[in-house]
Design a protein around this motif. Structure first.
Motif, PDB file in Angstrom:
ATOM      1  N   SER A   1     -32.060  -9.879  31.577  1.00 51.68           N
ATOM      2  CA  SER A   1     -32.042 -10.614  32.846  1.00 51.68           C
ATOM      3  C   SER A   1     -31.283 -11.920  32.701  1.00 51.68           C
ATOM      4  O   SER A   1     -30.456 -12.292  33.539  1.00 51.68           O
ATOM      5  CB  SER A   1     -33.470 -10.913  33.320  1.00 51.68           C
TER       6      SER A   1
ATOM      7  N   SER B   1     -37.023  -8.128  36.835  1.00 50.02           N
ATOM      8  CA  SER B   1     -35.594  -8.379  36.666  1.00 50.02           C
ATOM      9  C   SER B   1     -35.034  -9.188  37.824  1.00 50.02           C
ATOM     10  O   SER B   1     -34.238 -10.112  37.638  1.00 50.02           O
ATOM     11  CB  SER B   1     -34.831  -7.055  36.565  1.00 50.02           C
TER      12      SER B   1
ATOM     13  N   SER C   1     -33.554 -12.947  37.159  1.00 51.62           N
ATOM     14  CA  SER C   1     -32.096 -13.054  37.206  1.00 51.62           C
ATOM     15  C   SER C   1     -31.612 -13.869  38.397  1.00 51.62           C
ATOM     16  O   SER C   1     -30.409 -13.906  38.677  1.00 51.62           O
ATOM     17  CB  SER C   1     -31.465 -11.653  37.249  1.00 51.62           C
TER      18      SER C   1
END
Length: 214
Positions: free
Chosen positions: A37, A176, A180
């Motif tokens: 990520s 994720s 991210s």
């Protein structure tokens, strides 16, 4: 088959509860998804998460086929699996542990996004990290041997497995997505090489734990 699902409700809720606790616990899957990520961005992390989720079906398959019992009752085979998983985690961890400091100009998201990993590699990293994990093997053996009744049809067990794969994949995809985001990536990447080294050390410690006898 679907008319009879109600009678397996308690069994399903028990499995879902145990799985929620297991998937939320930090481990190799979490460490790899977290690293991807930050290092490679949302696409790579989500593909890694999909790999982790699909690997669940591997565990479900050998549990239904009875191969899991063979692995459990054959110490040598289980030890080989443990060593293979440990070697793979060592490989990933060593690469992260040797991460180099970035230049100040490389700390913005545009520059971070230039760090790439192929879709195929991201997927297989997630798949192999989960698929080779003997702890996951023990989890599924325990679930199918203790929680699931021997009278439960294989078709229902397969539905349980599909749920576990979907739930795992969705959990890590959500993770994720959050990790991210622009702000989170910039924050974590301000000291990115230290972050990579910590994740590398965690993976190496997990590898050592897998390789050593209980």
């Amino acid at each position: 088959m679907f008319d009879n699902l109600a009678q397996y409700g308690v069994e399903f809720l028990t499995i879902a509860g145990i799985h929620l606790l297991a998937v939320a616990s930090p481990g190799p899957d979490f460490a790899v998804v977290l690293k991807h990520s930050v290092s490679f961005g949302r696409r790579a992390a989500i593909l890694t998460s999909i790999g982790v989720g699909l690997a669940i079906l591997l565990h479900v398959a050998y549990s239904l086929l009875g191969i899991g019992i063979l692995i459990q009752n054959t110490p040598g085979m289980f030890q080989i699996l443990s060593y293979a998983a440990a070697a793979y985690l060592l490989y990933i961890g060593w690469g992260a542990l040797n991460s180099k400091p970035r230049q100040p100009s490389d700390l913005n998201v545009a520059q971070l996004s230039k760090q790439t990993i192929s879709d195929k590699k991201a997927f297989w990293t997630g798949f192999l990290t989960n698929g080779l994990n003997p702890k996951a093997t023990l989890f599924f053996l325990s679930v199918f041997a203790v929680v699931v009744s021997a009278q439960t049809p294989n078709s229902i067990k397969l539905l349980y497995g599909i749920y576990l794969a979907l739930a795992t994949g969705l959990w890590f995809c959500a993770l994720s997505y959050c990790l991210s985001s622009t702000r989170v990536r910039e924050f974590l990447s301000s000291k990115g090489y230290w972050f990579d080294r910590v994740m590398g050390a965690v993976l190496i410690l997990l590898a050592i734990k897998l390789a050593l006898p209980e």
